[in-house]
Scaffold this motif. Structure first.
Motif, PDB file in Angstrom:
ATOM      1  N   ASN A 111       0.837  -1.211   0.000  1.00 28.96           N
ATOM      2  CA  ASN A 111       0.000   0.000   0.000  1.00 28.96           C
ATOM      3  C   ASN A 111       0.870   1.259   0.000  1.00 28.96           C
ATOM      4  O   ASN A 111       0.396   2.339  -0.321  1.00 28.96           O
ATOM      5  CB  ASN A 111      -0.942   0.021   1.208  1.00 28.96           C
ATOM      6  N   GLY A 116       1.115  12.333 -10.012  1.00 36.82           N
ATOM      7  CA  GLY A 116       0.732  11.302  -9.058  1.00 36.82           C
ATOM      8  C   GLY A 116      -0.516  11.671  -8.270  1.00 36.82           C
ATOM      9  O   GLY A 116      -1.180  12.678  -8.547  1.00 36.82           O
ATOM     10  N   GLY A 117      -0.787  10.855  -7.270  1.00 40.24           N
ATOM     11  CA  GLY A 117      -1.988  11.038  -6.468  1.00 40.24           C
ATOM     12  C   GLY A 117      -2.010  12.367  -5.736  1.00 40.24           C
ATOM     13  O   GLY A 117      -3.038  13.054  -5.683  1.00 40.24           O
ATOM     14  N   SER A 118      -0.868  12.757  -5.180  1.00 41.12           N
ATOM     15  CA  SER A 118      -0.834  14.002  -4.403  1.00 41.12           C
ATOM     16  C   SER A 118      -1.168  15.196  -5.287  1.00 41.12           C
ATOM     17  O   SER A 118      -1.952  16.081  -4.894  1.00 41.12           O
ATOM     18  CB  SER A 118       0.546  14.200  -3.775  1.00 41.12           C
ATOM     19  N   ASN A 130      -4.963  15.201  -6.227  1.00 45.64           N
ATOM     20  CA  ASN A 130      -5.799  15.688  -5.121  1.00 45.64           C
ATOM     21  C   ASN A 130      -5.663  17.196  -4.958  1.00 45.64           C
ATOM     22  O   ASN A 130      -6.658  17.907  -4.772  1.00 45.64           O
ATOM     23  CB  ASN A 130      -5.413  14.983  -3.818  1.00 45.64           C
ATOM     24  N   HIS A 179      -6.064  10.660   3.147  1.00 38.76           N
ATOM     25  CA  HIS A 179      -4.611  10.722   2.982  1.00 38.76           C
ATOM     26  C   HIS A 179      -4.144  12.138   3.344  1.00 38.76           C
ATOM     27  O   HIS A 179      -4.866  13.109   3.106  1.00 38.76           O
ATOM     28  CB  HIS A 179      -4.277  10.401   1.520  1.00 38.76           C
ATOM     29  N   CYS A 214      -2.395  14.271   1.922  1.00 40.40           N
ATOM     30  CA  CYS A 214      -2.442  15.303   0.871  1.00 40.40           C
ATOM     31  C   CYS A 214      -3.829  15.919   0.748  1.00 40.40           C
ATOM     32  O   CYS A 214      -3.952  17.109   0.416  1.00 40.40           O
ATOM     33  CB  CYS A 214      -1.884  14.802  -0.464  1.00 40.40           C
ATOM     34  N   MET A 232     -12.500   9.310   0.274  1.00 42.75           N
ATOM     35  CA  MET A 232     -11.638   8.325  -0.388  1.00 42.75           C
ATOM     36  C   MET A 232     -12.396   7.028  -0.613  1.00 42.75           C
ATOM     37  O   MET A 232     -13.251   6.644   0.192  1.00 42.75           O
ATOM     38  CB  MET A 232     -10.359   8.085   0.425  1.00 42.75           C
ATOM     39  N   ASN A 241      -5.894   3.756   2.855  1.00 46.93           N
ATOM     40  CA  ASN A 241      -4.567   3.184   2.688  1.00 46.93           C
ATOM     41  C   ASN A 241      -4.061   2.468   3.937  1.00 46.93           C
ATOM     42  O   ASN A 241      -3.267   1.549   3.858  1.00 46.93           O
ATOM     43  CB  ASN A 241      -3.566   4.266   2.265  1.00 46.93           C
ATOM     44  N   ASP A 276     -10.636   9.992  -3.744  1.00 41.62           N
ATOM     45  CA  ASP A 276      -9.254   9.547  -3.870  1.00 41.62           C
ATOM     46  C   ASP A 276      -9.311   8.027  -3.993  1.00 41.62           C
ATOM     47  O   ASP A 276      -9.536   7.324  -3.005  1.00 41.62           O
ATOM     48  CB  ASP A 276      -8.471   9.994  -2.632  1.00 41.62           C
ATOM     49  N   VAL A 307      -6.865   6.074  -5.198  1.00 37.49           N
ATOM     50  CA  VAL A 307      -5.508   5.551  -5.417  1.00 37.49           C
ATOM     51  C   VAL A 307      -5.392   4.104  -4.946  1.00 37.49           C
ATOM     52  O   VAL A 307      -4.819   3.260  -5.631  1.00 37.49           O
ATOM     53  CB  VAL A 307      -4.457   6.436  -4.709  1.00 37.49           C
ATOM     54  N   GLN A 308      -5.945   3.811  -3.763  1.00 35.63           N
ATOM     55  CA  GLN A 308      -5.793   2.455  -3.215  1.00 35.63           C
ATOM     56  C   GLN A 308      -6.793   1.459  -3.800  1.00 35.63           C
ATOM     57  O   GLN A 308      -6.629   0.249  -3.628  1.00 35.63           O
ATOM     58  CB  GLN A 308      -5.949   2.476  -1.689  1.00 35.63           C
ATOM     59  N   SER A 336      -2.962   6.801  -9.063  1.00 37.86           N
ATOM     60  CA  SER A 336      -1.503   6.852  -9.082  1.00 37.86           C
ATOM     61  C   SER A 336      -0.959   5.547  -9.655  1.00 37.86           C
ATOM     62  O   SER A 336      -1.502   4.468  -9.403  1.00 37.86           O
ATOM     63  CB  SER A 336      -0.991   7.059  -7.662  1.00 37.86           C
ATOM     64  N   HIS A 342       2.173   4.152  -9.184  1.00 35.40           N
ATOM     65  CA  HIS A 342       3.118   3.321  -8.422  1.00 35.40           C
ATOM     66  C   HIS A 342       2.454   2.447  -7.371  1.00 35.40           C
ATOM     67  O   HIS A 342       3.115   1.707  -6.649  1.00 35.40           O
ATOM     68  CB  HIS A 342       4.230   4.179  -7.794  1.00 35.40           C
ATOM     69  N   LYS A 343       1.111   2.513  -7.284  1.00 30.08           N
ATOM     70  CA  LYS A 343       0.399   1.583  -6.411  1.00 30.08           C
ATOM     71  C   LYS A 343      -0.130   0.398  -7.213  1.00 30.08           C
ATOM     72  O   LYS A 343      -0.714  -0.517  -6.651  1.00 30.08           O
ATOM     73  CB  LYS A 343      -0.762   2.296  -5.698  1.00 30.08           C
TER      74      LYS A 343
HETATM   75  C1  LIG Z   1      -0.192   6.760  -2.128  1.00 32.62           C
HETATM   76  C2  LIG Z   1      -1.447   7.542  -1.956  1.00 32.62           C
HETATM   77  C3  LIG Z   1      -1.558   8.864  -2.406  1.00 32.62           C
HETATM   78  C4  LIG Z   1      -0.383   9.617  -2.982  1.00 32.62           C
HETATM   79  O1  LIG Z   1      -0.072   9.220  -4.282  1.00 32.62           O
HETATM   80  P1  LIG Z   1       1.357   9.669  -4.887  1.00 32.62           P
HETATM   81  O2  LIG Z   1       1.294   9.215  -6.302  1.00 32.62           O
HETATM   82  O3  LIG Z   1       2.387   8.945  -4.091  1.00 32.62           O
HETATM   83  O4  LIG Z   1       1.437  11.144  -4.748  1.00 32.62           O
HETATM   84  C5  LIG Z   1      -2.757   9.518  -2.258  1.00 32.62           C
HETATM   85  N1  LIG Z   1      -3.819   8.900  -1.701  1.00 32.62           N
HETATM   86  C6  LIG Z   1      -3.759   7.633  -1.256  1.00 32.62           C
HETATM   87  C7  LIG Z   1      -4.967   7.014  -0.643  1.00 32.62           C
HETATM   88  C8  LIG Z   1      -2.579   6.926  -1.351  1.00 32.62           C
HETATM   89  O5  LIG Z   1      -2.525   5.672  -0.893  1.00 32.62           O
END
Ligand SMILES: *Cc1c(COP(=O)(O)O)cnc(C)c1O
Length: 388
Positions: A9, A69-71, A74, A100, A102, A148, A152, A177, A179-180, A200, A202-203
């Motif tokens: 995660n 990316g995710g940050s 958002n 998260h 961010c 979200m 995470n 959000d 991302v997860q 994102s 990289h997850k």
């Molecule tokens: C990892 C994550 C982010 C940030 O994503 P980045 O690409 O690393 O900026 C945002 N929200 C959640 C829920 C995350 O797990």
């Protein structure tokens, strides 16, 4: 034995297929906005990636904007609200206490610098947003509601379609959000009807430093980074062609492997959960028993301290985490666990194990053999007495 990675995660490795493809793409150095043939080829690869990412989340390619990316995604949404609030004469932002960092930081800025009112919705003991509090917040006619999809730290999954429906009924925009969630559970932009969503790479076994913002067709969005005309003016900056192409490839793989991913990770997660419950008395499993990501296991070990547990796991060759990777540099207990009503002591003694594609049953069995004695030892050493 190799190290055992149980921190998916926080980030994932590149899958071998993505890595091979990404390395090939690194050869394509042309600027994706250039009109010559090499530039046009990069642009074509970017557009293919846009379709692949759209495919994973059931969106139109035109609704996908690549970001770092995710940050950044958002922050782009929250930054948009600063302008939009004046236009729409709405001043309230509704989000949750378990987002998260961010999202929490970006919403704090709206309150501090733009005088908006931010409501941080509480959650129940499983981390689920309580509908009574949600409904009460909708009566304030918010500008934006941001919840979200999946947490995470504890993996709890919210009922996004239902929350989105209620937000729209109150005239609010809805952001999630996700991302997860992407690549772990079905994500459906069309079916959910959200206005914005964050992703994102990289997850999901893709490169770091690349992600996406979904913006529903016709919904306003303000660039956070201004400059060139890339991404229809929504996100300036020379295209990171290789990372975007690698992200697209990873998204396509994640979509194809979704069912397999869910069964593989949940079998291992459940094996570790059952084994720990059997071998270590008094532990508490955090997160919702059913509405939870297949790969996430967050456990509190009363009478032991999180950082110490982590250190011992590290010595056993196991990568796990306390709370979120972003918060673990601080020694504050997890804001997510505190929000679920856990006391600071239990929150401090909690570990997140997050599984991925490359974990095996042998790894789980190794942990079940060598980890329980660690807790026993730490409990004996602890100043806080623990009695079974
Ligand atoms: C990892 C994550 C982010 C940030 O994503 P980045 O690409 O690393 O900026 C945002 N929200 C959640 C829920 C995350 O797990």
């Amino acid at each position: 034995m190799n190290r055992i990675y149980l921190d998916y995660n926080a980030t994932t490795p590149l899958s071998p297929e993505v890595k091979e493809f990404y390395i090939q793409e690194l050869e394509r150095y042309a600027n994706g906005s250039s009109l010559h043939e090499d530039g046009r080829l990069v642009a074509r690869h970017i557009e293919k990636a846009r379709q692949q990412v759209a495919g994973l989340i059931h969106a139109e390619p035109g609704e996908i904007f690549f970001t770092s990316g995710g940050s950044e995604s958002n922050n782009t949404v929250f930054n948009t609200m600063a302008q939009l609030g004046r236009q729409r004469k709405r001043n309230v932002i509704v989000t949750t206490a378990v987002e998260h960092p961010c999202v929490l930081e970006a919403s704090k800025r709206l309150a501090g610098q733009f005088g908006m009112e931010v409501i941080y919705l509480p959650v129940d003991e499983y981390g689920v947003v309580k509908s009574r509090d949600f409904d009460a917040a909708m009566e304030k006619q918010p500008l934006l509601v941001s919840v979200m999809t999946a947490n995470n730290e504890i993996g709890t999954v919210q009922d996004i379609p239902e929350l989105c429906r209620k937000a729209h009924a109150a005239g609010a925009l809805f952001h999630t959000d996700a991302v997860q969630a992407a690549g772990k559970i079905p994500v459906d932009m069309k079916g959910w009807d959200v206005d914005y969503a964050t992703f994102s790479a990289h997850k999901i076994y893709g490169p770091k430093g690349i992600g996406a913002l979904f913006v529903k067709k016709g919904v306003p969005v303000e660039p956070l980074i201004r400059g060139g005309h890339q991404e229809h003016g929504v996100r300036a900056g020379t295209y990171n062609g290789p990372a975007i192409a690698g992200y697209g490839f990873a998204a396509e793989r994640a979509a194809a492997e979704l069912d397999q991913y869910g069964s593989h990770t949940s079998v291992l997660r459940n094996r570790l959960r059952a084994g720990l419950l059997e071998r270590i008395p008094g532990i508490k499993i955090n997160g919702h028993p059913e509405k939870i990501l297949p790969n996430t296991l967050n456990v509190s070990f009363p009478g032991a301290e999180g950082e110490a547990i982590l250190l011992h796991l590290d010595m056993l060759g196991v990568d796990a985490s306390t709370g979120s990777a972003c918060a673990s540099a601080s020694l504050d207990p997890s804001h997510v666990l505190l929000a679920t009503g856990l006391g600071p002591e239990l929150a401090h003694g909690s570990i997140r194990f997050s599984f991925g594609k490359y974990n095996t049953a042998e790894e789980v069995d190794y942990i079940l053999e060598y980890f329980p004695p660690v807790i026993e030892k730490l409990r004996k050493m602890s100043t806080v007495s623990y009695r079974e």
